[in-house]
Design a protein around this motif. Structure first.
Motif, mmCIF file in Angstrom:
data_model
loop_
_atom_site.group_PDB
_atom_site.id
_atom_site.type_symbol
_atom_site.label_atom_id
_atom_site.label_comp_id
_atom_site.label_asym_id
_atom_site.label_seq_id
_atom_site.Cartn_x
_atom_site.Cartn_y
_atom_site.Cartn_z
ATOM 1 N N HIS A 1 31.174 90.787 37.270
ATOM 2 C CA HIS A 1 30.700 92.110 37.688
ATOM 3 C C HIS A 1 30.085 92.915 36.538
ATOM 4 C CE1 HIS A 1 31.526 92.289 41.884
ATOM 5 N NE2 HIS A 1 32.827 92.121 41.775
ATOM 6 N N PHE B 1 25.827 86.418 41.476
ATOM 7 C CA PHE B 1 27.213 86.712 41.093
ATOM 8 C C PHE B 1 28.065 85.437 41.123
ATOM 9 C CE2 PHE B 1 31.566 87.617 42.433
ATOM 10 C CZ PHE B 1 31.987 88.479 41.435
ATOM 11 N N HIS C 1 35.991 86.719 37.924
ATOM 12 C CA HIS C 1 35.395 87.576 38.957
ATOM 13 C C HIS C 1 35.017 88.939 38.361
ATOM 14 C CE1 HIS C 1 35.046 88.824 43.297
ATOM 15 N NE2 HIS C 1 35.135 90.015 42.712
ATOM 16 N N HIS D 1 36.815 96.703 41.167
ATOM 17 C CA HIS D 1 35.511 96.574 40.522
ATOM 18 C C HIS D 1 35.517 97.371 39.231
ATOM 19 C CE1 HIS D 1 33.290 95.004 44.238
ATOM 20 N NE2 HIS D 1 34.299 94.276 43.866
ATOM 21 N N HIS E 1 28.373 91.098 45.389
ATOM 22 C CA HIS E 1 28.830 89.718 45.576
ATOM 23 C C HIS E 1 27.680 88.886 46.141
ATOM 24 C CE1 HIS E 1 33.064 91.558 46.015
ATOM 25 N NE2 HIS E 1 32.869 91.154 44.784
#
Ligand SMILES: [Zn+2]
Length: 171
Positions: free
Chosen positions: A126, A136, A122, A85, A132
Motif C-alpha cells: 500500500h 497491488f 500487504h 490501510h 487493491h
C-alpha cells in the motif's frame, strides 16, 4: 444476514464448503496447526519494526518512509480484515501532514511467521498502491510469491479464531 464465512466470501464455493465442513467437525484448528506447526517470536513493537524495515529495505527501498510501525489491539478484524490501510492524513498545526503508518492487529502476534509476513507485505504494498488492484497484488507476489495461498490461510485462521477463540498456543 451475515455470510456464513465472512472472511472467505470471495472464494470458490468448493473451497468454502471444504472449510465449512472442517469447521463443523471442529477440525479446522488442527488443520491449521498441521499446516503451520510453528509460530514467530516477533512479539514487541520494536521487533515488528525491525521485521518490517528489513522487508522494506529489501524489496521497496525507494518507497516513502514509514513514520510508525506497531501492533494495535484496537484494530477490529471484522471490519479491517487485513490490517489498517497505512496512509494517514492528519492536520498538525496548520499543515496537513501525510504519514505512512503500519499497524498490525495484535491477532497476528501469536501466529505462524507466514501470516505476519503476508500482513506486512500487504501493508508495504500500500505504500505504492492505495487500491487493491492488479498492480497491488503483483507487488504483493513480488515480495511473497505464495501471497494468495497465505492470504487464504490467514482468512481461514480468522474464521477459526472467531469460532474457537484461539488457534495457536504460544511456544
Ligand atoms: Zn489493503
Amino acid at each position: 444476514m451475515q455470510h456464513p464465512l465472512p472472511y472467505l466470501a470471495h472464494y470458490a464455493e468448493n473451497l468454502q464448503s471444504e472449510i465449512q465442513k472442517l469447521l463443523d467437525q471442529n477440525k479446522l484448528g488442527s488443520w491449521l496447526r498441521h499446516r503451520y506447526p510453528t509460530t514467530h517470536k516477533i512479539a514487541k513493537d520494536n521487533d515488528l519494526r525491525n521485521y518490517v524495515m528489513s522487508l522494506k529495505n529489501h524489496y521497496l527501498k525507494q518507497s516513502q518512509p514509514i513514520s510508525k510501525i506497531k501492533y494495535d489491539s484496537e484494530i477490529h478484524i471484522v471490519n479491517h480484515a487485513l490490517g489498517l490501510h497505512s496512509y494517514v492524513s492528519r492536520v498538525q498545526g496548520k499543515k496537513l501532514k501525510n504519514k505512512n503508518e503500519i499497524r498490525v492487529s495484535s491477532l497476528f502476534k501469536n501466529t505462524p511467521e507466514a501470516f505476519l509476513n503476508m500482513i506486512v507485505v500487504h501493508e508495504l504494498a500500500h505504500l505504492r498502491e492505495k487500491e487493491h488492484n492488479k498492480a497491488f497484488y503483483k507487488l504483493c507476489q513480488y515480495m511473497l510469491p505464495d501471497y494468495h495461498q497465505i492470504e487464504f490461510d490467514v482468512r481461514v485462521y480468522l474464521t477459526e479464531l472467531e469460532h474457537s477463540g484461539s488457534v495457536f498456543t504460544a511456544c
